[in-house]
Design an enzyme around this catalytic site. Structure first.
Site, PDB file in Angstrom:
ATOM      1  N   LYS A  94      -4.626  -6.507  -5.956  1.00  0.00           N
ATOM      2  CA  LYS A  94      -4.795  -5.720  -4.656  1.00  0.00           C
ATOM      3  C   LYS A  94      -5.564  -4.276  -5.344  1.00  0.00           C
ATOM      4  CE  LYS A  94      -1.875  -3.376  -1.315  1.00  0.00           C
ATOM      5  NZ  LYS A  94      -2.038  -1.955  -1.533  1.00  0.00           N
TER       6      LYS A  94
ATOM      7  N   LYS B  76       3.666  -4.670  -5.784  1.00  0.00           N
ATOM      8  CA  LYS B  76       3.280  -3.378  -5.984  1.00  0.00           C
ATOM      9  C   LYS B  76       3.646  -3.140  -7.480  1.00  0.00           C
ATOM     10  CE  LYS B  76       1.749  -0.372  -3.508  1.00  0.00           C
ATOM     11  NZ  LYS B  76       1.834   0.279  -2.260  1.00  0.00           N
TER      12      LYS B  76
ATOM     13  N   LEU C 228       0.697  -4.871   4.907  1.00  0.00           N
ATOM     14  CA  LEU C 228       1.377  -5.843   4.087  1.00  0.00           C
ATOM     15  C   LEU C 228       2.617  -5.055   3.646  1.00  0.00           C
ATOM     16  CD1 LEU C 228      -0.981  -7.256   1.516  1.00  0.00           C
ATOM     17  CD2 LEU C 228      -0.443  -8.272   3.415  1.00  0.00           C
TER      18      LEU C 228
ATOM     19  N   GLU D   2      -3.998 -12.484  -5.503  1.00  0.00           N
ATOM     20  CA  GLU D   2      -5.242 -11.685  -5.561  1.00  0.00           C
ATOM     21  C   GLU D   2      -4.797 -10.114  -6.005  1.00  0.00           C
ATOM     22  OE1 GLU D   2      -6.807 -12.201  -1.558  1.00  0.00           O
ATOM     23  OE2 GLU D   2      -6.134 -14.190  -1.701  1.00  0.00           O
TER      24      GLU D   2
ATOM     25  N   GLU E  23       4.992   8.168  -4.568  1.00  0.00           N
ATOM     26  CA  GLU E  23       6.208   9.002  -3.671  1.00  0.00           C
ATOM     27  C   GLU E  23       5.780   8.708  -2.363  1.00  0.00           C
ATOM     28  OE1 GLU E  23       6.136  13.515  -5.134  1.00  0.00           O
ATOM     29  OE2 GLU E  23       4.474  12.608  -6.082  1.00  0.00           O
TER      30      GLU E  23
ATOM     31  N   LYS F 128      -0.600 -14.642  -0.930  1.00  0.00           N
ATOM     32  CA  LYS F 128      -0.698 -15.190   0.651  1.00  0.00           C
ATOM     33  C   LYS F 128      -0.201 -16.730   0.438  1.00  0.00           C
ATOM     34  CE  LYS F 128      -4.645 -12.055   1.193  1.00  0.00           C
ATOM     35  NZ  LYS F 128      -6.052 -12.005   1.255  1.00  0.00           N
TER      36      LYS F 128
HETATM   37  S1  IVH Z   1      -4.978  -8.964   3.164  1.00  0.00           S
HETATM   38  C1  IVH Z   1      -3.130  -9.094   6.850  1.00  0.00           C
HETATM   39  N1  IVH Z   1      -5.877  -9.403   0.343  1.00  0.00           N
HETATM   40  O1  IVH Z   1      -3.937  -3.904   1.077  1.00  0.00           O
HETATM   41  C2  IVH Z   1      -3.647  -9.111   5.496  1.00  0.00           C
HETATM   42  N2  IVH Z   1      -5.310  -6.992   1.536  1.00  0.00           N
HETATM   43  O2  IVH Z   1      -1.436  -3.060   2.746  1.00  0.00           O
HETATM   44  C3  IVH Z   1      -3.935  -7.903   5.091  1.00  0.00           C
HETATM   45  N3  IVH Z   1      -5.921  -5.070   0.018  1.00  0.00           N
HETATM   46  O3  IVH Z   1      -5.205  -2.996   4.231  1.00  0.00           O
HETATM   47  C4  IVH Z   1      -4.998  -7.940   4.114  1.00  0.00           C
HETATM   48  N4  IVH Z   1      -6.580  -6.415  -1.762  1.00  0.00           N
HETATM   49  O4  IVH Z   1      -6.498  -2.577   2.149  1.00  0.00           O
HETATM   50  C5  IVH Z   1      -5.367  -8.406   1.699  1.00  0.00           C
HETATM   51  N5  IVH Z   1      -6.761  -9.310  -1.696  1.00  0.00           N
HETATM   52  C6  IVH Z   1      -6.415  -8.540  -0.731  1.00  0.00           C
HETATM   53  C7  IVH Z   1      -6.240  -7.145  -0.835  1.00  0.00           C
HETATM   54  C8  IVH Z   1      -5.891  -6.461   0.374  1.00  0.00           C
HETATM   55  C9  IVH Z   1      -6.121  -5.007  -1.145  1.00  0.00           C
HETATM   56  C10 IVH Z   1      -5.467  -4.016   0.928  1.00  0.00           C
HETATM   57  C11 IVH Z   1      -6.052  -3.814   2.256  1.00  0.00           C
HETATM   58  C12 IVH Z   1      -5.105  -4.029   3.100  1.00  0.00           C
HETATM   59  C13 IVH Z   1      -3.814  -3.342   2.422  1.00  0.00           C
HETATM   60  C14 IVH Z   1      -2.684  -3.937   2.711  1.00  0.00           C
END
Ligand code: IVH
Length: 421
Positions: free
Chosen positions: A119, A309, A84, A117, A36, A285
């Protein structure tokens, strides 16, 4: 709609997102489900795209996370902690790749390798190491300025205090996710609505001794500032992280095509319910650091990464009864018995109501028609009540004043973690 009404509609949405942010970040108690929240965020961003006159400093397009709490010293991140952009479909992924190719002025069929990766749905943290020693640990805060939570982070066993390996940079901020495993969350489930809030609440304890009692975990996945880091790609960096003593996700992989990214995404979505940690998508990435540097970032997210997502799985059902369960610690937890429904292949007949406050806040009653959400392995919960479908004779649910098991008077506990009664 005329301009005035558009502005009004936009302001209402901004006000709502400020309220949601406050509950999520300051009190670690979300008012709505992640899906939401994302929906509201999307709507605001879409409005801004459509009507260029809409602007607000509190808009999610300007903000990453939320302002730091008053409990901790604030420290500027040397390199901001970005957020992101989200993708929900194959088309979103194709656009993401197209934009990269255009920006870099590459051939249309140029092969781009991606690091994929899982999340993890936790709390991000930045760990500053100097001369191979962990010096300061920060929360993300608003992305520019974080909270100094060093003492709390030092209680986490996965975070190495000293690095032995000689090829570790003289100065680097290692970034990753602090989270709590689903099995460890069980003992905290009467205090927090989900593992993410448990991790957030525990990490922001004033007293590190309290944090130490909670089995928090840390997985590393990126870096902020780094001095003399001689590494060429994300996958190489992830391997180095392991060598240096950090945990990384065992499901990290690299792929070259969008079809393979999607195969991997569907595979992880299937595994999702059986993992011991909550994931809410897959992060992609651009693997090559050189290309990443050339791509840079927009206001609050890098051009070289995106979060694909998972869709939250929801269903509509009806509350047949509200039962009070008694936990090991004597805590009373209300559970909704619902008309069994199939949500994403799982038959759901119970939904968590968390606590008395949750029932009152959402005014949940027996016989109500409700939306139920199931995410990962955690017990499904009630997202909202369809009040239009409420029977006329329905009565407000009164939480028992006596324990259904022993008959003694019930008391509202002071929660040491949320600081609330
Ligand atoms: S990279 C600029 N890698 O997702 C790159 N983030 O909305 C940002 N997260 O704040 C981080 N797994 O809390 C990255 N393998 C991953 C991740 C990851 C979880 C979370 C992280 C970040 C959010 C982005």
């Amino acid at each position: 709609m005329n301009k005035k009404n558009i502005q009004l509609d936009y302001k209402v949405k901004i006000k709502k997102i400020i309220e949601l942010n406050e509950h999520y970040y300051d009190h670690s108690k979300p008012l709505v489900s992640d899906a939401e929240y994302d929906e509201l965020k999307e709507k605001i961003i879409l409005l801004e795209k459509k009507y260029s006159f809409l602007k607000d400093k509190n808009s999610p397009s300007n903000q990453v996370g939320f302002r730091p709490s008053k409990n901790f010293k604030k420290v500027l991140h040397k390199i901001p902690m970005l957020s992101l952009a989200n993708a929900f479909s194959k088309e979103d992924l194709e656009n993401f790749k197209k934009k990269i190719i255009n920006y870099l002025d590459l051939e249309k069929n140029f092969n781009i390798e991606f690091s994929a990766e899982p999340k993890i749905d936790g709390i991000s943290a930045s760990l500053i190491y100097q001369n191979r020693k962990f010096i300061t640990g920060l929360s993300r805060g608003d992305g520019k300025e974080g909270e100094d939570i060093t003492k709390n982070l030092k209680t986490i066993k996965d975070i190495p205090i000293n690095i032995i390996e000689k090829d570790f940079p003289d100065e680097i901020d290692i970034r990753g996710e602090v989270f709590i495993q689903n099995d460890d969350f069980q003992i905290l489930s009467d205090k927090f609505s989900n593992p993410r809030n448990a991790a957030s609440g525990s990490l922001r304890q004033k007293n590190p001794e309290e944090t130490k009692k909670i089995p928090l975990k840390f997985i590393a996945y990126t870096y902020g500032y780094a001095k003399k880091l001689n590494i060429k790609s994300q996958s190489e960096f992830l391997l180095k992280l392991n060598k240096w003593g950090f945990k990384t996700n065992q499901y990290n992989k690299t792929f070259n095509t969008i079809d393979d990214l999607i195969k991997n995404y569907l595979d992880l979505e299937k595994k999702r319910g059986n993992l011991n940690f909550d994931i809410d998508g897959v992060v992609y990435k651009v693997n090559d650091f050189n290309l990443q540097n050339r791509l840079g970032h927009v206001a609050n997210s890098p051009r070289w990464a995106i979060a694909h997502k998972f869709s939250a799985i929801k269903g509509v059902s009806q509350i047949l009864d509200i039962e009070i369960q008694i936990g090991r610690t004597g805590a009373l937890t209300p559970v909704a018995k619902i008309k069994p429904i199939n949500i994403g292949g799982v038959i759901v007949s119970n939904a968590s109501l968390h606590n008395e406050d949750e029932i009152n806040r959402k005014d949940i009653r027996i016989s109500d028609t409700v939306i139920v959400e199931r995410a990962g392995d955690v017990i499904p919960h009630i997202v909202s009540v369809d009040k239009k479908k409420r029977p006329q004779n329905s009565k407000k649910f009164i939480f028992p004043s006596k324990c259904p098991s022993c008959g003694s008077k019930t008391v509202k506990d002071f929660n040491n973690i949320t600081k609330k009664k």
